[in-house]
Design a protein around this motif. Structure first.
Motif, PDB file in Angstrom:
ATOM      1  N   ASP A   1      14.342  39.177 -14.255  1.00 58.07           N
ATOM      2  CA  ASP A   1      14.592  40.356 -15.082  1.00 58.07           C
ATOM      3  C   ASP A   1      15.573  40.079 -16.217  1.00 58.07           C
ATOM      4  N   GLY A   2      16.034  38.839 -16.335  1.00 60.95           N
ATOM      5  CA  GLY A   2      17.034  38.523 -17.352  1.00 60.95           C
ATOM      6  C   GLY A   2      16.512  37.547 -18.383  1.00 60.95           C
ATOM      7  N   PHE A   3      17.422  37.078 -19.203  1.00 59.28           N
ATOM      8  CA  PHE A   3      17.078  36.100 -20.231  1.00 59.28           C
ATOM      9  C   PHE A   3      18.329  35.305 -20.587  1.00 59.28           C
ATOM     10  N   VAL A   4      18.126  34.185 -21.245  1.00 60.72           N
ATOM     11  CA  VAL A   4      19.209  33.323 -21.690  1.00 60.72           C
ATOM     12  C   VAL A   4      19.149  33.233 -23.205  1.00 60.72           C
ATOM     13  N   VAL A   5      20.312  33.302 -23.850  1.00 68.89           N
ATOM     14  CA  VAL A   5      20.403  33.098 -25.285  1.00 68.89           C
ATOM     15  C   VAL A   5      21.087  31.756 -25.499  1.00 68.89           C
ATOM     16  N   ASP A   6      20.368  30.818 -26.093  1.00 76.67           N
ATOM     17  CA  ASP A   6      20.848  29.450 -26.311  1.00 76.67           C
ATOM     18  C   ASP A   6      21.286  29.307 -27.767  1.00 76.67           C
ATOM     19  N   PHE A   7      22.550  28.976 -27.963  1.00 74.73           N
ATOM     20  CA  PHE A   7      23.121  28.893 -29.300  1.00 74.73           C
ATOM     21  C   PHE A   7      23.119  27.475 -29.863  1.00 74.73           C
ATOM     22  N   ASP A   8      22.299  26.592 -29.282  1.00 81.18           N
ATOM     23  CA  ASP A   8      22.199  25.226 -29.801  1.00 81.18           C
ATOM     24  C   ASP A   8      21.430  25.167 -31.115  1.00 81.18           C
ATOM     25  N   SER A   9      20.754  26.246 -31.482  1.00 81.25           N
ATOM     26  CA  SER A   9      20.015  26.263 -32.745  1.00 81.25           C
ATOM     27  C   SER A   9      20.358  27.540 -33.507  1.00 81.25           C
ATOM     28  N   ASP A  10      19.930  27.568 -34.763  1.00 80.78           N
ATOM     29  CA  ASP A  10      20.174  28.726 -35.597  1.00 80.78           C
ATOM     30  C   ASP A  10      18.850  29.185 -36.179  1.00 80.78           C
ATOM     31  N   PRO A  11      18.321  30.336 -35.829  1.00 82.18           N
ATOM     32  CA  PRO A  11      18.949  31.349 -35.003  1.00 82.18           C
ATOM     33  C   PRO A  11      18.913  30.959 -33.515  1.00 82.18           C
ATOM     34  N   PRO A  12      19.759  31.597 -32.696  1.00 83.24           N
ATOM     35  CA  PRO A  12      19.742  31.320 -31.255  1.00 83.24           C
ATOM     36  C   PRO A  12      18.361  31.600 -30.662  1.00 83.24           C
ATOM     37  N   VAL A  13      18.021  30.821 -29.634  1.00 86.10           N
ATOM     38  CA  VAL A  13      16.724  30.952 -28.972  1.00 86.10           C
ATOM     39  C   VAL A  13      16.892  31.767 -27.695  1.00 86.10           C
ATOM     40  N   VAL A  14      16.023  32.749 -27.511  1.00 81.33           N
ATOM     41  CA  VAL A  14      16.041  33.583 -26.318  1.00 81.33           C
ATOM     42  C   VAL A  14      14.917  33.127 -25.393  1.00 81.33           C
ATOM     43  N   THR A  15      15.258  32.863 -24.140  1.00 80.43           N
ATOM     44  CA  THR A  15      14.288  32.448 -23.135  1.00 80.43           C
ATOM     45  C   THR A  15      14.349  33.423 -21.971  1.00 80.43           C
ATOM     46  N   ASP A  16      13.196  33.989 -21.614  1.00 82.33           N
ATOM     47  CA  ASP A  16      13.144  34.897 -20.469  1.00 82.33           C
ATOM     48  C   ASP A  16      13.327  34.127 -19.176  1.00 82.33           C
ATOM     49  N   GLY A  17      13.892  34.820 -18.148  1.00 83.36           N
ATOM     50  CA  GLY A  17      14.051  34.221 -16.810  1.00 83.36           C
ATOM     51  C   GLY A  17      12.705  34.159 -16.123  1.00 83.36           C
ATOM     52  N   PRO A  18      12.576  33.533 -14.970  1.00 86.86           N
ATOM     53  CA  PRO A  18      13.662  32.874 -14.251  1.00 86.86           C
ATOM     54  C   PRO A  18      14.045  31.543 -14.888  1.00 86.86           C
ATOM     55  N   TYR A  19      15.212  31.062 -14.507  1.00 86.52           N
ATOM     56  CA  TYR A  19      15.777  29.874 -15.121  1.00 86.52           C
ATOM     57  C   TYR A  19      15.577  28.689 -14.197  1.00 86.52           C
ATOM     58  N   THR A  20      14.584  27.908 -14.457  1.00 84.62           N
ATOM     59  CA  THR A  20      14.243  26.800 -13.562  1.00 84.62           C
ATOM     60  C   THR A  20      15.313  25.729 -13.525  1.00 84.62           C
ATOM     61  N   GLU A  21      16.138  25.614 -14.576  1.00 84.27           N
ATOM     62  CA  GLU A  21      17.160  24.575 -14.602  1.00 84.27           C
ATOM     63  C   GLU A  21      18.421  24.967 -13.832  1.00 84.27           C
ATOM     64  N   ALA A  22      18.528  26.203 -13.387  1.00 87.17           N
ATOM     65  CA  ALA A  22      19.738  26.653 -12.697  1.00 87.17           C
ATOM     66  C   ALA A  22      19.820  26.066 -11.295  1.00 87.17           C
ATOM     67  N   LYS A  23      20.986  25.506 -10.968  1.00 87.24           N
ATOM     68  CA  LYS A  23      21.211  24.985  -9.623  1.00 87.24           C
ATOM     69  C   LYS A  23      21.762  26.069  -8.720  1.00 87.24           C
ATOM     70  N   GLU A  24      22.491  26.988  -9.303  1.00 90.48           N
ATOM     71  CA  GLU A  24      23.017  28.140  -8.572  1.00 90.48           C
ATOM     72  C   GLU A  24      22.852  29.356  -9.465  1.00 90.48           C
TER      73      GLU A  24
END
Length: 152
Positions: free
Chosen positions: A56-79
Protein backbone atom coordinates in the motif's frame (compact mmCIF):
# COMPACT_ATOMS: atom_id res chain seq x y z
CA UNK A 1 12.48 15.13 29.07
CA UNK A 2 13.50 13.67 25.73
CA UNK A 3 11.42 12.22 22.94
CA UNK A 4 12.44 8.92 21.38
CA UNK A 5 10.99 7.01 18.46
CA UNK A 6 10.84 3.22 18.77
CA UNK A 7 10.79 1.88 15.22
CA UNK A 8 9.59 -1.70 14.81
CA UNK A 9 11.37 -3.61 12.05
CA UNK A 10 10.29 -7.11 11.06
CA UNK A 11 12.38 -9.51 8.99
CA UNK A 12 10.79 -11.46 6.12
CA UNK A 13 11.58 -14.67 8.04
CA UNK A 14 9.62 -13.43 11.04
CA UNK A 15 6.68 -12.47 8.80
CA UNK A 16 6.75 -15.92 7.16
CA UNK A 17 7.00 -17.62 10.54
CA UNK A 18 4.02 -15.70 11.83
CA UNK A 19 1.98 -16.54 8.72
CA UNK A 20 2.76 -20.26 9.17
CA UNK A 21 2.11 -20.31 12.92
CA UNK A 22 -1.20 -20.81 14.59
CA UNK A 23 -0.78 -17.75 16.83
CA UNK A 24 -4.09 -16.01 17.42
CA UNK A 25 -3.81 -12.43 16.11
CA UNK A 26 -6.17 -11.21 18.84
CA UNK A 27 -3.58 -12.39 21.40
CA UNK A 28 -0.93 -10.23 19.72
CA UNK A 29 -3.29 -7.24 19.76
CA UNK A 30 -3.96 -7.89 23.44
CA UNK A 31 -0.23 -7.98 24.25
CA UNK A 32 0.37 -4.75 22.33
CA UNK A 33 -2.67 -3.19 23.97
CA UNK A 34 -1.32 -4.02 27.45
CA UNK A 35 2.08 -2.56 26.49
CA UNK A 36 0.46 0.61 25.12
CA UNK A 37 -1.70 0.91 28.24
CA UNK A 38 1.42 0.65 30.42
CA UNK A 39 3.10 3.43 28.39
CA UNK A 40 -0.03 5.60 28.69
CA UNK A 41 -0.44 5.03 32.44
CA UNK A 42 3.24 5.92 32.93
CA UNK A 43 2.58 9.15 31.03
CA UNK A 44 5.31 8.56 28.45
CA UNK A 45 3.41 7.62 25.26
CA UNK A 46 2.91 10.47 22.80
CA UNK A 47 2.01 8.37 19.74
CA UNK A 48 2.04 4.84 18.44
CA UNK A 49 0.83 3.39 15.19
CA UNK A 50 1.02 0.22 13.18
CA UNK A 51 1.59 0.54 9.46
CA UNK A 52 -0.17 -1.13 6.54
CA UNK A 53 1.86 -3.52 4.42
CA UNK A 54 4.34 -2.30 1.82
CA UNK A 55 1.97 -3.10 -1.03
CA UNK A 56 0.00 0.00 0.00
CA UNK A 57 3.04 2.29 0.04
CA UNK A 58 5.68 3.67 -2.26
CA UNK A 59 9.29 4.82 -2.22
CA UNK A 60 10.58 8.15 -3.51
CA UNK A 61 14.18 7.80 -4.71
CA UNK A 62 16.12 11.06 -4.90
CA UNK A 63 19.08 9.62 -6.84
CA UNK A 64 17.70 11.26 -9.99
CA UNK A 65 16.03 14.51 -10.94
CA UNK A 66 13.08 14.43 -10.85
CA UNK A 67 12.84 11.86 -8.02
CA UNK A 68 11.52 8.44 -9.05
CA UNK A 69 8.46 7.01 -7.32
CA UNK A 70 8.21 3.22 -7.05
CA UNK A 71 5.11 1.48 -5.71
CA UNK A 72 5.51 -1.21 -3.01
CA UNK A 73 6.14 -3.92 -2.13
CA UNK A 74 9.85 -3.33 -1.80
CA UNK A 75 11.68 -6.46 -2.83
CA UNK A 76 15.07 -5.05 -1.80
CA UNK A 77 14.01 -4.51 1.83
CA UNK A 78 15.63 -6.83 4.36
CA UNK A 79 13.42 -5.59 7.16
CA UNK A 80 10.14 -3.74 6.97
CA UNK A 81 9.21 -0.76 9.12
CA UNK A 82 5.91 -2.05 10.57
CA UNK A 83 5.07 0.45 13.25
CA UNK A 84 6.35 2.95 15.77
CA UNK A 85 5.92 4.55 19.15
CA UNK A 86 6.98 8.02 20.23
CA UNK A 87 7.70 8.26 23.93
CA UNK A 88 8.71 11.18 26.14
CA UNK A 89 11.07 9.97 28.85
CA UNK A 90 13.63 11.36 31.26
CA UNK A 91 16.68 9.62 29.80
CA UNK A 92 18.16 7.29 27.21
CA UNK A 93 18.21 4.62 29.92
CA UNK A 94 14.46 4.95 30.46
CA UNK A 95 13.91 4.68 26.69
CA UNK A 96 15.96 1.44 26.74
CA UNK A 97 13.84 0.06 29.57
CA UNK A 98 10.59 0.74 27.71
CA UNK A 99 11.99 -0.70 24.47
CA UNK A 100 13.02 -3.91 26.23
CA UNK A 101 9.48 -4.36 27.59
CA UNK A 102 7.90 -4.31 24.12
CA UNK A 103 6.16 -7.65 23.45
CA UNK A 104 7.99 -8.59 20.25
CA UNK A 105 9.55 -11.88 19.24
CA UNK A 106 12.36 -13.37 17.19
CA UNK A 107 13.05 -11.67 13.86
CA UNK A 108 11.75 -8.33 15.13
CA UNK A 109 13.92 -5.37 16.15
CA UNK A 110 13.22 -2.00 17.68
CA UNK A 111 15.43 0.79 16.46
CA UNK A 112 15.36 3.56 19.05
CA UNK A 113 16.22 7.09 17.93
CA UNK A 114 16.32 10.38 19.79
CA UNK A 115 14.02 12.94 18.18
CA UNK A 116 15.73 16.26 17.56
CA UNK A 117 14.21 19.32 19.19
CA UNK A 118 14.03 22.82 17.74
CA UNK A 119 16.14 24.18 20.60
CA UNK A 120 19.10 22.22 19.22
CA UNK A 121 19.19 24.47 16.16
CA UNK A 122 20.15 28.15 15.77
CA UNK A 123 17.23 30.08 17.25
CA UNK A 124 17.84 33.10 15.00
CA UNK A 125 17.24 31.04 11.85
CA UNK A 126 13.93 32.16 10.24
CA UNK A 127 12.96 28.57 9.38
CA UNK A 128 13.50 27.44 12.95
CA UNK A 129 11.38 30.38 14.10
CA UNK A 130 8.65 29.31 11.65
CA UNK A 131 8.89 25.71 12.91
CA UNK A 132 8.39 26.91 16.49
CA UNK A 133 5.36 28.95 15.42
CA UNK A 134 3.91 26.03 13.41
CA UNK A 135 4.18 23.80 16.47
CA UNK A 136 2.52 26.43 18.65
CA UNK A 137 -0.29 26.81 16.09
CA UNK A 138 -0.80 23.02 15.98
CA UNK A 139 -0.92 22.85 19.77
CA UNK A 140 -3.52 25.61 19.85
CA UNK A 141 -5.57 23.88 17.15
CA UNK A 142 -5.47 20.61 19.09
CA UNK A 143 -6.49 22.41 22.28
CA UNK A 144 -9.38 24.09 20.47
CA UNK A 145 -10.55 20.75 19.07
CA UNK A 146 -10.37 19.23 22.56
CA UNK A 147 -12.43 22.13 23.98
CA UNK A 148 -15.04 21.67 21.24
CA UNK A 149 -15.18 17.90 21.81
CA UNK A 150 -15.61 18.41 25.56
CA UNK A 151 -18.44 20.86 24.94
CA UNK A 152 -20.53 18.40 22.93
Amino acid sequence: MARYMLIMRVSPEAEAGFAESDIDFSEIIEQMGRYNEELIKAGVMLAGEGLAGPEDGFVVDFDSDPPVVTDGPYTEAKELFNGFWIIDVSSKEEAKQWAQKCPLGPGVRLEVRLIGETDQFPQDNPWIQKEIQWRADLAEKAAEQARKAAGR
